[in-house]
Design a protein around this motif. Sequence first.
Motif, PDB file in Angstrom:
ATOM      1  N   VAL A  71       0.853  -1.181   0.000  1.00  0.00           N
ATOM      2  CA  VAL A  71       0.000   0.000   0.000  1.00  0.00           C
ATOM      3  C   VAL A  71       0.891   1.234   0.000  1.00  0.00           C
ATOM      4  CG1 VAL A  71      -0.198   0.053   2.525  1.00  0.00           C
ATOM      5  CG2 VAL A  71      -1.933   1.181   1.116  1.00  0.00           C
ATOM      6  N   ILE A  72       0.542   2.207  -0.847  1.00  0.00           N
ATOM      7  CA  ILE A  72       1.314   3.439  -1.012  1.00  0.00           C
ATOM      8  C   ILE A  72       0.609   4.559  -0.249  1.00  0.00           C
ATOM      9  CG2 ILE A  72       2.324   5.037  -2.674  1.00  0.00           C
ATOM     10  CD1 ILE A  72       3.427   2.261  -2.907  1.00  0.00           C
ATOM     11  N   PHE A  73       1.390   5.398   0.425  1.00  0.00           N
ATOM     12  CA  PHE A  73       0.851   6.556   1.136  1.00  0.00           C
ATOM     13  C   PHE A  73       1.308   7.821   0.420  1.00  0.00           C
ATOM     14  CE2 PHE A  73       1.658   3.189   4.261  1.00  0.00           C
ATOM     15  CZ  PHE A  73       0.365   2.978   4.719  1.00  0.00           C
ATOM     16  N   ALA A 296       5.690   3.302   1.359  1.00  0.00           N
ATOM     17  CA  ALA A 296       4.964   2.065   1.067  1.00  0.00           C
ATOM     18  C   ALA A 296       5.245   1.053   2.163  1.00  0.00           C
ATOM     19  CB  ALA A 296       5.386   1.495  -0.286  1.00  0.00           C
ATOM     20  N   THR A 297       4.287   0.163   2.354  1.00  0.00           N
ATOM     21  CA  THR A 297       4.463  -0.921   3.306  1.00  0.00           C
ATOM     22  C   THR A 297       3.776  -2.164   2.763  1.00  0.00           C
ATOM     23  OG1 THR A 297       4.131  -1.616   5.597  1.00  0.00           O
ATOM     24  CG2 THR A 297       2.362  -0.361   4.584  1.00  0.00           C
ATOM     25  N   ILE A 298       4.284  -3.320   3.106  1.00  0.00           N
ATOM     26  CA  ILE A 298       3.735  -4.585   2.616  1.00  0.00           C
ATOM     27  C   ILE A 298       2.465  -4.922   3.387  1.00  0.00           C
ATOM     28  CG2 ILE A 298       4.152  -7.061   2.381  1.00  0.00           C
ATOM     29  CD1 ILE A 298       7.114  -6.462   2.089  1.00  0.00           C
ATOM     30  N   VAL A 299       1.403  -5.190   2.661  1.00  0.00           N
ATOM     31  CA  VAL A 299       0.136  -5.571   3.291  1.00  0.00           C
ATOM     32  C   VAL A 299      -0.155  -7.053   3.091  1.00  0.00           C
ATOM     33  CG1 VAL A 299      -0.867  -3.280   3.087  1.00  0.00           C
ATOM     34  CG2 VAL A 299      -1.157  -4.900   1.217  1.00  0.00           C
ATOM     35  N   SER A 300       0.474  -7.682   2.088  1.00  0.00           N
ATOM     36  CA  SER A 300       0.232  -9.099   1.843  1.00  0.00           C
ATOM     37  C   SER A 300       1.474  -9.697   1.209  1.00  0.00           C
ATOM     38  CB  SER A 300      -0.979  -9.295   0.924  1.00  0.00           C
ATOM     39  OG  SER A 300      -1.143 -10.665   0.597  1.00  0.00           O
ATOM     40  N   GLN A 301       2.140 -10.557   1.962  1.00  0.00           N
ATOM     41  CA  GLN A 301       3.312 -11.208   1.415  1.00  0.00           C
ATOM     42  C   GLN A 301       2.899 -12.332   0.458  1.00  0.00           C
ATOM     43  OE1 GLN A 301       5.768 -12.446   4.691  1.00  0.00           O
ATOM     44  NE2 GLN A 301       6.821 -10.473   4.765  1.00  0.00           N
TER      45      GLN A 301
END
Length: 585
Positions: A71-73, A296-301
């Motif tokens: 997900v991008i902020f 950005a951060t990983i929401v689903s590996q």
Amino acid sequence: MTSSTIFSGVSPISLPAAATGGNSPLTLRDMLFFLRMRWRWIVATTLVFLAMAGIYVLSAEPTFVASTQLVIFPQVSGTEAQRSFAEDAFIEGQLEIARSSDVIGETVRALGLDTDPGFVDQAPSLQDRAKNWLMGISSESDPESQEAVGTGARQAQPQAEDDRIQDRAIATLLNMIGIRRVGSSTIIEISAAASAPQRAVDIADMLARQYIQKNIAMKANASRQYSEWLARFVSEQQRGLAEAASALASFTSNPRDQFKLAELQSATDARRTLYENTLNQLTEARQRITYPVSDATIVSQATLPLSKARPRSALIIAFASAVGLGVGLALAMIRHAGDRRIIRPHQIAESGGLPFVTLLATSRRIRNSHPARFLAAGTGSSTAAYPVIPGMAELSATVVGLRRKRRVVIGIVAVNPGGGASTIACELAVLSSISGAHTLLIDAAAQKSSLSKSIAPHSSTGLVDVLENGELIQTAALALTPTLKFLPLGKVEAVTPAIRLSSRRTQLSFAELKKEFDAIFVDISAFSASPDANAIAPELDGVLVVTSHGRTSIDDTMRVIDTLRNVGAEILGAIINHAPKRIES
């Protein structure tokens, strides 16, 4: 003036009056006929494409795909429309960063792909080759061009072998990944394809982590540059504040102008406020360098794929079936349009303007034994067991109608040898005699006298002798049944009986034979094998032209019809022999 044409098969079919011009519309019957005739082409082509698809599915290396979602902020501000536009631009920029060679290269180094010979040296897949070809990129350069480029590179700027392996690994990995935005959301999906499920998971996850690291490094670098600029700016503000404070202190010790004092006090305060704000921003920038935060951060590996993603067997088989069916239809249509063989009655009826065309099918019993043998073996016996060619009863009925129009002497001539004219003449004679008509069957086929060999192989006199002495007709004509007689050919020497009959100076007169017989059938040699048809046809009341279904061409048939008409013969109709059951019905 228009006329109706009758096609005789299992049952006569009356055709509507011929159109004055233009092509007839395509009907459902025409389409069904096309499918019945050309289904082998369609099925064979479809099977070929299915076989090719099956070979590809069985031989292609399976590919597994794993996906990681982030997900991008977006850091945007402004009005709603401005934020929407800026957000799209920001996310597009992040997608390009994720595809950059820096991120791909770090992924290659982190997973050690550049040291894996199976990864670096693997050949591009068919899909990758097609994609590169469409994009104008050659996946594999020509060895000579590679050598030339390598030589030039060594002369200009040496490149280490490790760098070339690294570049090749990056290019290979770039073909194996896919990065996209999920709908219009701020989520991006990174997918990786590999021959092993675990490798696909490792690549997708590592690529996501390397992208985040790249994002953090970019933000830290930007904060570092910003903090360096702020540090210089703080130094300038500090000097300015010191100067303003010194000026204020000097004026305060000896105040002469209150307005000047207020001005200096305001300037000093403004300098102090700006300095403090800049100092706060410098502190925040140094914190961002020390503790950077990613956009950005990983929401689903990525999870281990349970089934292969490519090749898609069901889709490939369905696509091959559709393409094979389409190509088969196209080839069948081309073949159907260019096929000049006679397969339908209307081909002759429309081209030759014939009053009727008959379809005849050869039965299994007729294939195995010549019908004339039944006459030879059944002389004087019942004809109840006589095998009748399917469709012959309708043809015989049509010939009976011709007798009412004074068409008594009828010749049967085939376009090419093997057309079955002798068999048809024999059948017509038998059916005519069964109906009670006094019938005479004459064998005038000097090229191949199959009737004489089958019915009267030991006959001492025949047509050749009757032409010299008309009185011999009583002994030469063999009585097969009470109402059927057969006049064999006899021994042919230099001139055939058909040529001699055309001279009209023989002892045999068809006019005299008409007084004794109700129907006379003359078997004539095939048109392409002998000129007898041109000679004897004008002496007859009419001629039936025999063709072979699927073997005789419409061009040859029309040449026979036109030639016989030019010499004065009347073409009563045509017969399509050896027609399949499906066509006859």
